[in-house]
Design an enzyme around this catalytic site. Sequence first.
Site, short mmCIF file in Angstrom:
data_model
loop_
_atom_site.label_atom_id
_atom_site.label_comp_id
_atom_site.label_asym_id
_atom_site.label_seq_id
_atom_site.Cartn_x
_atom_site.Cartn_y
_atom_site.Cartn_z
N ARG A 1 43.73 38.34 90.43
CA ARG A 1 45.10 38.03 89.99
C ARG A 1 45.46 36.54 90.13
NH1 ARG A 1 45.99 43.04 92.46
NH2 ARG A 1 46.18 44.65 90.87
N LYS B 1 46.71 25.45 78.90
CA LYS B 1 46.44 26.54 77.94
C LYS B 1 45.01 27.01 78.18
CE LYS B 1 49.38 25.73 73.90
NZ LYS B 1 49.41 25.32 72.48
N GLU C 1 41.99 13.62 68.17
CA GLU C 1 43.14 14.06 68.98
C GLU C 1 43.89 12.86 69.60
OE1 GLU C 1 44.33 17.02 68.95
OE2 GLU C 1 42.71 18.50 68.78
N LYS D 1 50.66 13.84 76.49
CA LYS D 1 50.59 15.29 76.64
C LYS D 1 51.33 15.74 77.90
CE LYS D 1 47.84 19.36 76.16
NZ LYS D 1 46.66 20.04 75.69
N GLU E 1 55.43 26.23 75.45
CA GLU E 1 55.60 26.03 74.00
C GLU E 1 56.76 26.84 73.41
OE1 GLU E 1 51.87 25.33 71.89
OE2 GLU E 1 52.81 26.07 70.06
N ARG F 1 56.49 21.40 72.68
CA ARG F 1 55.03 21.38 72.86
C ARG F 1 54.31 21.61 71.54
NH1 ARG F 1 51.15 23.62 77.74
NH2 ARG F 1 49.20 23.08 76.68
N ASN G 1 50.56 20.26 68.05
CA ASN G 1 49.76 20.96 67.03
C ASN G 1 49.80 20.24 65.69
OD1 ASN G 1 49.23 22.96 68.92
ND2 ASN G 1 51.06 24.12 68.35
N HIS H 1 47.24 20.73 63.01
CA HIS H 1 46.41 21.86 63.43
C HIS H 1 46.56 23.11 62.57
CE1 HIS H 1 45.56 19.24 66.73
NE2 HIS H 1 44.85 20.13 67.38
N HIS I 1 43.16 24.71 61.45
CA HIS I 1 42.71 26.07 61.80
C HIS I 1 42.24 26.84 60.58
CE1 HIS I 1 45.15 26.01 65.78
NE2 HIS I 1 43.95 25.49 65.91
N HIS J 1 36.14 20.79 65.60
CA HIS J 1 37.60 20.86 65.68
C HIS J 1 38.25 19.51 65.30
CE1 HIS J 1 41.57 22.04 67.02
NE2 HIS J 1 41.60 21.04 67.89
P1 NAD Z 1 32.49 22.11 73.65
O1 NAD Z 1 32.99 22.46 74.98
O2 NAD Z 1 31.78 23.16 72.87
O3 NAD Z 1 31.55 20.83 73.77
C1 NAD Z 1 30.92 20.32 72.61
C2 NAD Z 1 29.40 20.23 72.80
O4 NAD Z 1 29.11 19.12 73.63
C3 NAD Z 1 28.80 21.44 73.48
O5 NAD Z 1 27.54 21.70 72.89
C4 NAD Z 1 28.60 20.97 74.92
O6 NAD Z 1 27.53 21.66 75.57
C5 NAD Z 1 28.27 19.53 74.71
N1 NAD Z 1 28.60 18.64 75.81
C6 NAD Z 1 29.66 18.71 76.64
N2 NAD Z 1 29.69 17.63 77.43
C7 NAD Z 1 28.64 16.87 77.11
C8 NAD Z 1 28.16 15.63 77.58
N3 NAD Z 1 28.80 14.94 78.51
N4 NAD Z 1 27.01 15.14 77.04
C9 NAD Z 1 26.37 15.83 76.05
N5 NAD Z 1 26.80 16.99 75.55
C10 NAD Z 1 27.92 17.50 76.07
O7 NAD Z 1 33.65 21.59 72.69
P2 NAD Z 1 34.93 20.67 72.90
O8 NAD Z 1 35.09 19.93 71.63
O9 NAD Z 1 34.89 19.90 74.17
O10 NAD Z 1 36.09 21.75 73.04
C11 NAD Z 1 36.40 22.63 72.00
C12 NAD Z 1 37.16 23.80 72.57
O11 NAD Z 1 38.36 23.33 73.18
C13 NAD Z 1 37.58 24.83 71.53
O12 NAD Z 1 37.26 26.11 71.98
C14 NAD Z 1 39.09 24.67 71.46
O13 NAD Z 1 39.76 25.88 71.16
C15 NAD Z 1 39.42 24.21 72.84
N6 NAD Z 1 40.67 23.47 72.94
C16 NAD Z 1 41.55 23.86 73.88
C17 NAD Z 1 42.74 23.18 74.04
C18 NAD Z 1 43.68 23.58 75.12
O14 NAD Z 1 44.79 23.04 75.19
N7 NAD Z 1 43.30 24.48 75.99
C19 NAD Z 1 43.03 22.07 73.24
C20 NAD Z 1 42.10 21.67 72.28
C21 NAD Z 1 40.90 22.38 72.14
N1 GLY Z 2 46.40 21.50 72.30
C1 GLY Z 2 47.79 21.78 72.14
C2 GLY Z 2 48.47 22.13 73.41
O1 GLY Z 2 47.89 22.05 74.49
O2 GLY Z 2 49.60 22.50 73.40
#
Ligand code: NAD
Ligand code: GLY
Length: 374
Positions: A120, A142, A184, A236, A246, A250, A254, A257, A261, A275
């Site tokens: 929890r 998030k 971003e 942010k 949000e 917030r 987006n 976005h 999407h 992305h």
């Molecule tokens: P990811 O985590 O898949 O990383 C991209 C690639 O880079 C992967 O293959 C990973 O293994 C590799 N990698 C990571 N660090 C590395 C490093 N230092 N050196 C070499 N390779 C490395 O992708 P991302 O772009 O970091 O994140 C995308 C995700 O984030 C999506 O699922 C998206 O929905 C999420 N996201 C969440 C929020 C939020 O607010 N929570 C906001 C934006 C995106």
């Molecule tokens: N990536 C958008 C948010 O965190 O609200």
Amino acid sequence: MSNIQVNLANRSYQVLIGSGKINYLPEFLSNKNYSKIIILTDENVAKLYLNSLISIVKSTKIAFHSIISKAGEGAKSFANLEEISEKILQYEIDRHSLIIAFGGGVIGDLSGFLASILLRGIDFIQVPTTLLAAVDSSVGGKTAINSKFGKNLIGSFYQPKLVICDLDFLSTLPKRELKAGYAEVVKSALIKDKNFFEFLEANAEKKFYSQTSNANSTQIDIEFLTTIISKSCQIKADIVSLDETEQGQRALLNFGHSFAHIFETETNYSNEMLHGEAVSIGIMMALEMSKNFGFITKDEIERISNHFKKIALPILPKEIRFNWNIKNLSVHLYKDKKNENKNLTFILLKKIGEAIIQKSVSYDDFLLAINKYL
Ligand code: NAD
Ligand code: GLY
């Protein structure tokens, strides 16, 4: 400005940004009485950096285990959540255990969600290793995994206790991933801070892109990176502090976005379109819609598209795939969770540095904007 505070009453936390910041971890842990630490990472990050993180954690004498997930968007699945939950529980964690999310946004979103549901709710900290995670996903709380009905549909708002953004980890990031994260950064500037956008225009090409000539490694200008990550995180943090869940403002984060999407859904969230690449394309469409609503000017749009071009971020879906089916894209639009019934909501730009939430956007408004770039 390299440390940022996210102000959320008793859930406030710091974002530490800079080279070597991971060395602060033992000090943070020293007065917390954590019973056990679970390091969750992916296979790519593990190969590069797990040993160095382990040696830092070992120095604290707190018991720890590391778990290596598969890499990529597929890791944000029910199956992987189940597998990793059971592994973590096998290590007999208690309410005073801590998860360290060590990786990009995928590991951050998965770890945060796990932390919010295991027993929890247990503490977690974010150690982002991609630019996207550093400037966006590691901050704001998030967390989510994906459903067959869409991305990020199963999740929670759950804040980390600390974010450590050590820029040394970014040096191995492939150039394409680095650029995707940069989209971003541009978004943050466009929605809130014209001076920041002008700083990017003046510096990014020289300090960022020209230093990334090798596709597989990145020679980074640490000072420039520190500045753009700090600025983006500050923007942010300010927004999240006022609207954590949000209910309103917030949503400005987006910007671009809703369009992004649609294209990500059509490409199955695969490597065909990252992305951040979807975001630069989506921003162009959102700008076109903003202009059609009488907000931003043609000249400002050209300025922004020139900036994306200089960094070699895509502005046209054609740069990714030649043909797109507008019917499919429209179906994805109406599945977007932000759209209630047929009443569309988009984030638009009044001018560079000022975004607004525009409700009651019609399907025709959408078509006009998307068709300009298809
Ligand atoms: P990811 O985590 O898949 O990383 C991209 C690639 O880079 C992967 O293959 C990973 O293994 C590799 N990698 C990571 N660090 C590395 C490093 N230092 N050196 C070499 N390779 C490395 O992708 P991302 O772009 O970091 O994140 C995308 C995700 O984030 C999506 O699922 C998206 O929905 C999420 N996201 C969440 C929020 C939020 O607010 N929570 C906001 C934006 C995106
Ligand atoms: N990536 C958008 C948010 O965190 O609200």
